[in-house]
Design a protein around this motif. Sequence first.
Motif, PDB file in Angstrom:
ATOM      1  N   GLN A   1       0.844  -1.188   0.000  1.00  0.00           N
ATOM      2  CA  GLN A   1       0.000   0.000   0.000  1.00  0.00           C
ATOM      3  C   GLN A   1       0.888   1.251   0.000  1.00  0.00           C
ATOM      4  OE1 GLN A   1      -2.535   0.298   3.414  1.00  0.00           O
ATOM      5  NE2 GLN A   1      -3.482   2.199   2.740  1.00  0.00           N
ATOM      6  N   VAL A   2       0.657   2.100  -0.975  1.00  0.00           N
ATOM      7  CA  VAL A   2       1.446   3.319  -1.089  1.00  0.00           C
ATOM      8  C   VAL A   2       0.937   4.360  -0.101  1.00  0.00           C
ATOM      9  CG1 VAL A   2       2.105   5.203  -2.601  1.00  0.00           C
ATOM     10  CG2 VAL A   2       1.969   2.885  -3.509  1.00  0.00           C
ATOM     11  N   GLN A   3       1.870   4.973   0.591  1.00  0.00           N
ATOM     12  CA  GLN A   3       1.513   6.020   1.544  1.00  0.00           C
ATOM     13  C   GLN A   3       2.478   7.185   1.437  1.00  0.00           C
ATOM     14  OE1 GLN A   3       1.376   3.955   5.437  1.00  0.00           O
ATOM     15  NE2 GLN A   3      -0.766   4.553   5.512  1.00  0.00           N
ATOM     16  N   LEU A   4       1.940   8.370   1.542  1.00  0.00           N
ATOM     17  CA  LEU A   4       2.727   9.582   1.710  1.00  0.00           C
ATOM     18  C   LEU A   4       2.298  10.174   3.038  1.00  0.00           C
ATOM     19  CD1 LEU A   4       2.481  11.258  -1.821  1.00  0.00           C
ATOM     20  CD2 LEU A   4       4.202   9.678  -0.989  1.00  0.00           C
ATOM     21  N   VAL A   5       3.242  10.383   3.927  1.00  0.00           N
ATOM     22  CA  VAL A   5       2.921  10.876   5.264  1.00  0.00           C
ATOM     23  C   VAL A   5       3.688  12.163   5.520  1.00  0.00           C
ATOM     24  CG1 VAL A   5       2.915  10.374   7.724  1.00  0.00           C
ATOM     25  CG2 VAL A   5       2.510   8.528   6.071  1.00  0.00           C
ATOM     26  N   GLU A   6       2.925  13.247   5.719  1.00  0.00           N
ATOM     27  CA  GLU A   6       3.551  14.537   5.991  1.00  0.00           C
ATOM     28  C   GLU A   6       3.696  14.753   7.492  1.00  0.00           C
ATOM     29  OE1 GLU A   6       0.531  15.433   2.547  1.00  0.00           O
ATOM     30  OE2 GLU A   6       0.545  14.312   4.428  1.00  0.00           O
ATOM     31  N   SER A   7       4.676  15.554   7.844  1.00  0.00           N
ATOM     32  CA  SER A   7       4.859  15.952   9.237  1.00  0.00           C
ATOM     33  C   SER A   7       5.570  17.300   9.263  1.00  0.00           C
ATOM     34  CB  SER A   7       5.663  14.905  10.006  1.00  0.00           C
ATOM     35  OG  SER A   7       6.942  14.750   9.427  1.00  0.00           O
ATOM     36  N   GLY A   8       5.535  17.946  10.438  1.00  0.00           N
ATOM     37  CA  GLY A   8       6.272  19.189  10.601  1.00  0.00           C
ATOM     38  C   GLY A   8       5.437  20.454  10.600  1.00  0.00           C
ATOM     39  N   GLY A   9       4.150  20.334  10.368  1.00  0.00           N
ATOM     40  CA  GLY A   9       3.306  21.520  10.391  1.00  0.00           C
ATOM     41  C   GLY A   9       3.132  22.047  11.810  1.00  0.00           C
ATOM     42  N   GLY A  10       2.530  23.233  11.921  1.00  0.00           N
ATOM     43  CA  GLY A  10       2.296  23.805  13.231  1.00  0.00           C
ATOM     44  C   GLY A  10       1.979  25.275  13.156  1.00  0.00           C
ATOM     45  N   LEU A  11       2.064  25.917  14.306  1.00  0.00           N
ATOM     46  CA  LEU A  11       1.790  27.354  14.434  1.00  0.00           C
ATOM     47  C   LEU A  11       3.106  28.097  14.597  1.00  0.00           C
ATOM     48  CD1 LEU A  11      -0.176  29.737  14.929  1.00  0.00           C
ATOM     49  CD2 LEU A  11      -0.139  29.107  17.352  1.00  0.00           C
ATOM     50  N   VAL A  12       3.268  29.162  13.819  1.00  0.00           N
ATOM     51  CA  VAL A  12       4.498  29.940  13.876  1.00  0.00           C
ATOM     52  C   VAL A  12       4.149  31.401  13.667  1.00  0.00           C
ATOM     53  CG1 VAL A  12       4.964  29.670  11.402  1.00  0.00           C
ATOM     54  CG2 VAL A  12       6.869  30.090  12.982  1.00  0.00           C
ATOM     55  N   GLN A  13       4.949  32.279  14.219  1.00  0.00           N
ATOM     56  CA  GLN A  13       4.729  33.709  14.022  1.00  0.00           C
ATOM     57  C   GLN A  13       5.265  34.153  12.668  1.00  0.00           C
ATOM     58  OE1 GLN A  13       6.494  35.694  17.439  1.00  0.00           O
ATOM     59  NE2 GLN A  13       4.501  35.757  18.464  1.00  0.00           N
ATOM     60  N   ALA A  14       4.715  35.235  12.180  1.00  0.00           N
ATOM     61  CA  ALA A  14       5.190  35.787  10.912  1.00  0.00           C
ATOM     62  C   ALA A  14       6.687  36.057  10.998  1.00  0.00           C
ATOM     63  CB  ALA A  14       4.439  37.068  10.599  1.00  0.00           C
ATOM     64  N   GLY A  15       7.378  35.713   9.930  1.00  0.00           N
ATOM     65  CA  GLY A  15       8.830  35.846   9.898  1.00  0.00           C
ATOM     66  C   GLY A  15       9.577  34.597  10.327  1.00  0.00           C
ATOM     67  N   GLY A  16       8.841  33.649  10.875  1.00  0.00           N
ATOM     68  CA  GLY A  16       9.458  32.428  11.367  1.00  0.00           C
ATOM     69  C   GLY A  16       9.636  31.384  10.284  1.00  0.00           C
ATOM     70  N   SER A  17      10.058  30.193  10.715  1.00  0.00           N
ATOM     71  CA  SER A  17      10.365  29.108   9.795  1.00  0.00           C
ATOM     72  C   SER A  17       9.743  27.806  10.263  1.00  0.00           C
ATOM     73  CB  SER A  17      11.886  28.911   9.696  1.00  0.00           C
ATOM     74  OG  SER A  17      12.523  30.073   9.215  1.00  0.00           O
TER      75      SER A  17
END
Length: 123
Positions: free
Chosen positions: A1-17
């Motif tokens: 079964q093919v899967q693509l799993v994303e991670s790393g999202g979240g809340l950040v202030q403007a100008g951030g990374s």
Amino acid sequence: QVQLVESGGGLVQAGGSLRLSCAASGRAFGSYFMSWFRQAPGKERQFVAAVWSSGGTDYADSVKGRFTISRKYGESTAYLQMNKLTPEDTAVYYCAAARVGSEVRVTGAYEYWGQGTQVTVSS
């Protein structure tokens, strides 16, 4: 079964990374390129960036100079480094994979999609 799993999202202030990751499994992806799309509430899903196994890249004008897409050689993992984020970058970010030669910026050309990860940039 093919899967693509994303991670790393979240809340950040403007100008951030933030750095997003996409781990693909279930088949060999050497003949595929991998991309990131994003979709804000009430808007269509839009292309962000693409990377080929050769290292070639393509970016939407709105993210050029701020975002960097990469892919480890021999691995089916793609990354999206996002710098200088603005509230306009707020969206659900999706990873996708398509066969080499497919239309890069057309969502219908992609064979596989991840479930998405939320990125929220506060002002």
